[in-house]
Write an enzyme that holds these catalytic residues in place. Structure first.
Site, short mmCIF file in Angstrom:
data_model
loop_
_atom_site.label_atom_id
_atom_site.label_comp_id
_atom_site.label_asym_id
_atom_site.label_seq_id
_atom_site.Cartn_x
_atom_site.Cartn_y
_atom_site.Cartn_z
N MET A 8 0.84 -1.21 0.00
CA MET A 8 0.00 0.00 0.00
C MET A 8 0.87 1.26 0.00
O MET A 8 1.78 1.39 0.79
CB MET A 8 -0.89 0.04 1.25
CG MET A 8 -2.25 -0.58 1.10
SD MET A 8 -3.33 0.31 -0.05
CE MET A 8 -3.95 1.63 1.01
N CYS A 9 0.53 2.14 -0.89
CA CYS A 9 1.22 3.41 -0.96
C CYS A 9 0.34 4.45 -0.26
O CYS A 9 -0.80 4.19 0.09
CB CYS A 9 1.41 3.83 -2.40
SG CYS A 9 2.10 2.50 -3.38
N GLN A 10 0.88 5.62 -0.07
CA GLN A 10 0.07 6.71 0.46
C GLN A 10 0.19 7.92 -0.45
O GLN A 10 1.25 8.21 -0.99
CB GLN A 10 0.50 7.06 1.89
CG GLN A 10 0.25 5.92 2.86
CD GLN A 10 -0.36 6.40 4.18
OE1 GLN A 10 -0.72 7.56 4.36
NE2 GLN A 10 -0.46 5.47 5.13
#
Lengths: 270, 270
Positions: free
Chosen positions: B1-3
């Site tokens: 997961m990236c932000q």
């Protein structure tokens, strides 16, 4: 007058030393205080990388916090294009800072120009449009458009150089067109009035920097396998064999060597 | 997961505070240590600028020297798009770091994506090709290609939003497609699973930062005329009214306000 700086290296190399002297020309030892920019094609391990780190600033290269960071943070690269600007055409805004970057054939291309073009108003079909108002970005967009028309996919450096040797005189006849161009695999340099290069390789010597009163022993900064080309408007050192490029000369550098010499005859006729 | 992190502001604003908390998520308070990037459309005086400063790094945002420089060097901007990455598809190389940047209609566009797309293999005609190997850059190239086909020249933000509302579901059906997109004039945000925004305006309050144990009085950092939107994957503060975007919701922010709300119904049907 702007100044150009380029590097092409066989192995990943940092430009910290040359950039330090060069960036002093942005507002310190010279009168180029209208912004600057640099693009590094960052190496992936020992291989040339596909992506570029791209820094531009409206502030003087001598005082910019970003330039300060770069003078102490070595980024390893096979190909670098840098520019300090003295505005002649176009307002001093970020979109007018060189180098310019675009994507073609799934690769980034960077371009920096020194000189002025008069009455250069080529027809652009829309695939590459200038964001700013410089003649330089216009020339870059036209070059990419015409390269794209000439080749369906990315050709070899030799093929690209032949095409550039046909295209460049069509721009150069409009004025002064010293430029550096790179796609991360090679570095192209074209001289219209002023561009110098030097090859550095084993055995590395002590060099005397022109913009700062220091001597640097390159053998301490390089290993015997290193080999690189530095291209710059005005030589950075006083005791190296800088080669002055001839008017109309187009050169391509790869792996720290001149790859072919093209266009001297053809371009001289243009 | 990236932000993801985005900002849209009525007046030139620095993102230093929010970026400080956000960049801690790159390898410090979170597990996003596979590179990061940020693009600022730098303001020209009080007006939105056309050009972007563009920083990407393979190093963790918590430890990168470039991120360190940005935490202390305020760059004034109307529109910012930032990303910290946890590699899911594509190797950890510079060309796979978000945001991505391209030129269309004489303007730069930047794009950052959070999520994964499965079996997304659109036909690209060649005007925008990915340099790296991410599904995100592929989606961006396709979006620009289709926007370019839909409009001969740059249309209004409202027109662009309508076109995006038709295009985005064609990508979103392939997986998770939270994204931020900006052309320097407005900021588009699309939520597939997770995206929050908050509007900050006079009277500015004291906020409690989530990633660092500090409180910040926004009234000391802003003047009464300031008004801005922060869009982020996970809220940055614990005491503000963050709005969770609905699945399939597309929003465009301009001058620090939501401009129109488009596509909730249409996208929900996709």
């Amino acid at each position: 007058m702007c100044q150009l700086l380029g590097m092409n290296s066989r192995l990943p190399a940092s430009l910290t030393l040359s950039f330090t002297g060069f960036s002093q020309r942005g507002g310190c030892t010279d009168h180029h205080s209208d912004g600057w920019g640099i693009a590094f094609f960052e190496s992936e391990g020992q291989a040339p990388g596909r992506a570029a780190r791209f820094f531009v600033d409206k502030e003087s290269a001598a005082t910019s916090p970003i330039a300060q960071m770069l003078r102490t943070y070595p980024i390893k690269s096979h190909n670098v294009v840098a520019h300090v600007r003295k505005a002649t055409v176009g307002a001093v805004t970020l979109e007018n800072c060189h180098p310019f970057m675009r994507e073609l054939w799934g690769r980034y291309w960077v371009f920096a120009h020194n000189g002025d073009l008069k009455e250069f108003a080529p027809h652009l079909h829309g695939s590459f449009k200038p964001v700013g108002s410089t003649d330089s970005e216009l020339a870059f967009c036209w070059l990419l458009q015409e390269l794209n028309k000439s080749h369906a996919a990315a050709p070899s450096e030799e093929e690209l150089t032949k095409t550039l040797a046909e295209l460049v005189p069509q721009i150069a006849k409009h004025g002064t067109f010293n430029f550096l161009l790179s796609n991360g695999q090679a570095l192209w340099a074209h001289a219209s009035t002023k561009l110098h290069y030097v090859q550095r390789q084993h055995p590395f010597a002590e060099v005397h920097m022109k913009d700062e009163d220091i001597k640097v022993d390159l053998s301490e900064l390089n290993c015997p396998e290193d080999r690189l080309i530095i291209v710059v408007t005005e030589p950075l050192t006083t005791n190296e064999n800088w080669v002055a490029m001839a008017p109309g000369e187009l050169r391509v550098f790869k792996d720290g060597c001149p790859l072919v010499r093209a266009g001297v005859e053809e371009l001289a006729l243009a």
